[in-house]
Design a protein around this motif. Structure first.
Motif, PDB file in Angstrom:
ATOM      1  N   ALA A 222       0.827  -1.209   0.000  1.00  0.00           N
ATOM      2  CA  ALA A 222       0.000   0.000   0.000  1.00  0.00           C
ATOM      3  C   ALA A 222       0.859   1.255   0.000  1.00  0.00           C
ATOM      4  O   ALA A 222       0.449   2.309  -0.518  1.00  0.00           O
ATOM      5  CB  ALA A 222      -0.915  -0.011   1.225  1.00  0.00           C
ATOM      6  N   SER A 223       2.096   1.145   0.573  1.00  0.00           N
ATOM      7  CA  SER A 223       2.967   2.329   0.573  1.00  0.00           C
ATOM      8  C   SER A 223       3.462   2.646  -0.832  1.00  0.00           C
ATOM      9  O   SER A 223       3.808   3.788  -1.121  1.00  0.00           O
ATOM     10  CB  SER A 223       4.159   2.082   1.513  1.00  0.00           C
ATOM     11  OG  SER A 223       4.911   0.934   1.095  1.00  0.00           O
ATOM     12  N   VAL A 252      -9.054  -6.754   5.138  1.00  0.00           N
ATOM     13  CA  VAL A 252      -7.860  -6.731   4.259  1.00  0.00           C
ATOM     14  C   VAL A 252      -8.306  -7.185   2.897  1.00  0.00           C
ATOM     15  O   VAL A 252      -8.857  -8.292   2.736  1.00  0.00           O
ATOM     16  CB  VAL A 252      -6.746  -7.645   4.802  1.00  0.00           C
ATOM     17  CG1 VAL A 252      -5.546  -7.625   3.859  1.00  0.00           C
ATOM     18  CG2 VAL A 252      -6.333  -7.209   6.204  1.00  0.00           C
ATOM     19  N   LEU A 253      -8.017  -6.302   1.892  1.00  0.00           N
ATOM     20  CA  LEU A 253      -8.439  -6.569   0.528  1.00  0.00           C
ATOM     21  C   LEU A 253      -7.212  -6.698  -0.370  1.00  0.00           C
ATOM     22  O   LEU A 253      -6.169  -6.069  -0.142  1.00  0.00           O
ATOM     23  CB  LEU A 253      -9.329  -5.429   0.020  1.00  0.00           C
ATOM     24  CG  LEU A 253     -10.575  -5.111   0.857  1.00  0.00           C
ATOM     25  CD1 LEU A 253     -11.285  -3.882   0.290  1.00  0.00           C
ATOM     26  CD2 LEU A 253     -11.520  -6.303   0.894  1.00  0.00           C
ATOM     27  N   VAL A 254      -7.330  -7.502  -1.442  1.00  0.00           N
ATOM     28  CA  VAL A 254      -6.287  -7.624  -2.469  1.00  0.00           C
ATOM     29  C   VAL A 254      -6.890  -7.104  -3.749  1.00  0.00           C
ATOM     30  O   VAL A 254      -7.888  -7.653  -4.249  1.00  0.00           O
ATOM     31  CB  VAL A 254      -5.824  -9.084  -2.636  1.00  0.00           C
ATOM     32  CG1 VAL A 254      -4.810  -9.190  -3.765  1.00  0.00           C
ATOM     33  CG2 VAL A 254      -5.225  -9.599  -1.330  1.00  0.00           C
ATOM     34  N   LEU A 255      -6.261  -6.023  -4.286  1.00  0.00           N
ATOM     35  CA  LEU A 255      -6.781  -5.357  -5.479  1.00  0.00           C
ATOM     36  C   LEU A 255      -5.864  -5.679  -6.658  1.00  0.00           C
ATOM     37  O   LEU A 255      -4.638  -5.656  -6.530  1.00  0.00           O
ATOM     38  CB  LEU A 255      -6.837  -3.845  -5.279  1.00  0.00           C
ATOM     39  CG  LEU A 255      -7.483  -3.340  -3.974  1.00  0.00           C
ATOM     40  CD1 LEU A 255      -7.416  -1.824  -3.915  1.00  0.00           C
ATOM     41  CD2 LEU A 255      -8.920  -3.813  -3.878  1.00  0.00           C
ATOM     42  N   VAL A 285     -14.216   0.350  -2.698  1.00  0.00           N
ATOM     43  CA  VAL A 285     -12.826   0.480  -3.177  1.00  0.00           C
ATOM     44  C   VAL A 285     -12.796   0.545  -4.690  1.00  0.00           C
ATOM     45  O   VAL A 285     -11.933   1.226  -5.283  1.00  0.00           O
ATOM     46  CB  VAL A 285     -11.965  -0.696  -2.642  1.00  0.00           C
ATOM     47  CG1 VAL A 285     -10.647  -0.811  -3.387  1.00  0.00           C
ATOM     48  CG2 VAL A 285     -11.691  -0.508  -1.169  1.00  0.00           C
ATOM     49  N   ARG A 286     -13.721  -0.087  -5.358  1.00  0.00           N
ATOM     50  CA  ARG A 286     -13.731  -0.098  -6.829  1.00  0.00           C
ATOM     51  C   ARG A 286     -13.937   1.306  -7.418  1.00  0.00           C
ATOM     52  O   ARG A 286     -13.595   1.535  -8.572  1.00  0.00           O
ATOM     53  CB  ARG A 286     -14.848  -1.011  -7.337  1.00  0.00           C
ATOM     54  CG  ARG A 286     -14.526  -2.479  -7.248  1.00  0.00           C
ATOM     55  CD  ARG A 286     -15.719  -3.311  -7.720  1.00  0.00           C
ATOM     56  NE  ARG A 286     -15.434  -4.725  -7.717  1.00  0.00           N
ATOM     57  CZ  ARG A 286     -14.886  -5.402  -8.720  1.00  0.00           C
ATOM     58  NH1 ARG A 286     -14.538  -4.755  -9.827  1.00  0.00           N
ATOM     59  NH2 ARG A 286     -14.679  -6.708  -8.640  1.00  0.00           N
ATOM     60  N   SER A 287     -14.449   2.219  -6.603  1.00  0.00           N
ATOM     61  CA  SER A 287     -14.709   3.558  -7.120  1.00  0.00           C
ATOM     62  C   SER A 287     -13.418   4.382  -7.267  1.00  0.00           C
ATOM     63  O   SER A 287     -13.412   5.435  -7.891  1.00  0.00           O
ATOM     64  CB  SER A 287     -15.678   4.315  -6.195  1.00  0.00           C
ATOM     65  OG  SER A 287     -15.115   4.478  -4.901  1.00  0.00           O
ATOM     66  N   GLY A 288     -12.321   3.918  -6.695  1.00  0.00           N
ATOM     67  CA  GLY A 288     -11.056   4.652  -6.770  1.00  0.00           C
ATOM     68  C   GLY A 288     -10.218   4.235  -7.980  1.00  0.00           C
ATOM     69  O   GLY A 288     -10.522   3.285  -8.700  1.00  0.00           O
ATOM     70  N   THR A 305      -2.076  -5.030  -1.767  1.00  0.00           N
ATOM     71  CA  THR A 305      -2.743  -5.456  -0.534  1.00  0.00           C
ATOM     72  C   THR A 305      -3.096  -4.200   0.241  1.00  0.00           C
ATOM     73  O   THR A 305      -2.205  -3.417   0.602  1.00  0.00           O
ATOM     74  CB  THR A 305      -1.820  -6.375   0.290  1.00  0.00           C
ATOM     75  OG1 THR A 305      -1.475  -7.512  -0.507  1.00  0.00           O
ATOM     76  CG2 THR A 305      -2.518  -6.810   1.561  1.00  0.00           C
ATOM     77  N   LEU A 306      -4.411  -4.004   0.506  1.00  0.00           N
ATOM     78  CA  LEU A 306      -4.884  -2.773   1.135  1.00  0.00           C
ATOM     79  C   LEU A 306      -5.762  -3.130   2.325  1.00  0.00           C
ATOM     80  O   LEU A 306      -6.632  -3.999   2.237  1.00  0.00           O
ATOM     81  CB  LEU A 306      -5.692  -1.957   0.114  1.00  0.00           C
ATOM     82  CG  LEU A 306      -6.276  -0.632   0.603  1.00  0.00           C
ATOM     83  CD1 LEU A 306      -5.156   0.354   0.947  1.00  0.00           C
ATOM     84  CD2 LEU A 306      -7.202  -0.037  -0.464  1.00  0.00           C
TER      85      LEU A 306
END
Length: 313
Positions: A222-223, A252-255, A285-288, A305-306
């Motif tokens: 994420a950083s 915890v999500l994986v994008l 999160v999909r909106s970003g 990983t967010l």
């Protein structure tokens, strides 16, 4: 009487002859004693008029000792003794009666006194030193020596100049060699750098082409993620019915982010314990949208990983 007895000299004549010989010797010795060596006439002292001497100061020299040798004393040679006359006895025709007489006592010869040493008086010598004049050194023609010395100096200066030129030439050659070696080294380094840059560019181009052609996702944290437009996150109202105020839900999500930075898929890696919160997090999160992830300057597909946290109002 025989003729032999008549011819022999009588004892008286023999005795007389011996006495005569002894007397002659005594007289000779006495004459030698009485003789005096002729004395040399003493030369009159020569008086010289006084000499005026002018004192001149000269450099001191070591004094030379003058040794006056004495004239050897000449002793008169003793006269040779005269030979005693030989007396021949003549036989007498008539034998006379022999009268024995006592021979006169021979007087012993007087001892000859030793000859007196004649001391010759040397005339008084008046030593006068002539005025010393400063010795003038003879003039020597030094022109030839000066010319020879100058020629030698010129020869040495020429040799020194030649040596200096050779040394300078050797130093210059050494500097030229060092400069050539340094130029070769710099050229080699430059060529090596250019080759390395070229190889790196080629490798990067190949990597870019490979990355552009490949859709294999690359994992990022994420950083490393940079939101081009962040999503709008809010706690879902349906989940608030079954939650208390102040509670916190972490999911915890994986994008998966495509090469353009859009989010293609979202999956839950670690649920929060509330299915309504997990579903709401996936949808929001999909909106970003992210800034495209790159690797070696080439956009790539990335997995991010967010962690999303919700606090119940």
């Amino acid at each position: 009487m025989s003729s032999t007895i008549l011819d022999a000299p009588s004892p008286k004549l023999t005795l007389a002859a011996a006495v005569v010989v002894v007397c002659l010797h005594a007289l000779t010795v006495a004459a030698l004693v009485a003789m005096k060596a002729p004395e040399k006439p003493v030369e009159a002292k020569i008086q010289t008029p006084p000499i005026e001497i002018e004192l001149v100061t000269l450099p001191q020299k070591e004094p030379v000792a003058v040794v006056e040798e004495e004239a050897p004393k000449v002793q008169p040679a003793p006269p040779k003794p005269k030979a005693a006359p030989i007396v021949k006895a003549q036989p007498k025709p008539i034998k006379e009666p022999v009268i024995k007489e006592k021979p006169p006592k021979a007087t012993p010869p007087k001892k000859a006194a030793p000859p007196k040493k004649v001391i010759e008086k040397q005339p008084d010598i008046i030593k006068t030193e002539a005025p010393k004049t400063p010795a003038t050194e003879p003039k020597v023609d030094t022109q030839a020596a000066d010319e020879q010395r100058k020629a030698e100096e010129r020869r040495r200066a020429e040799e020194r100049r030649i040596r200096e030129q050779e040394q300078q030439k050797a130093e210059q050659e050494a500097r030229d060699r060092a400069a050539a070696q340094e130029a070769e080294r710099l050229a080699a380094e430059k060529a090596a750098k250019e080759k390395a840059v070229k190889e790196a560019a080629e490798a990067a181009a190949q990597a870019k082409a490979k990355a552009a052609a490949s859709n294999t996702p690359v994992n990022f944290t994420a950083s490393n993620a940079d939101w081009a437009s962040p999503p709008r996150l809010s706690f879902p109202k349906r989940a608030a019915r079954n939650a208390q105020s102040g509670d916190t839900f972490n999911v915890v999500l994986v994008l998966r982010v495509n090469k353009q930075g859009g989010i293609d898929s979202v999956r839950v890696s670690q649920p929060s314990g509330n299915p309504s919160v997990d579903k709401a997090a996936q949808r929001q999160v999909r909106s970003g949208k992210f800034t495209p992830f790159t690797q070696n300057g080439v956009p790539v597909v990335g997995n991010v990983t967010l962690t999303v946290s919700y606090a119940v109002p």
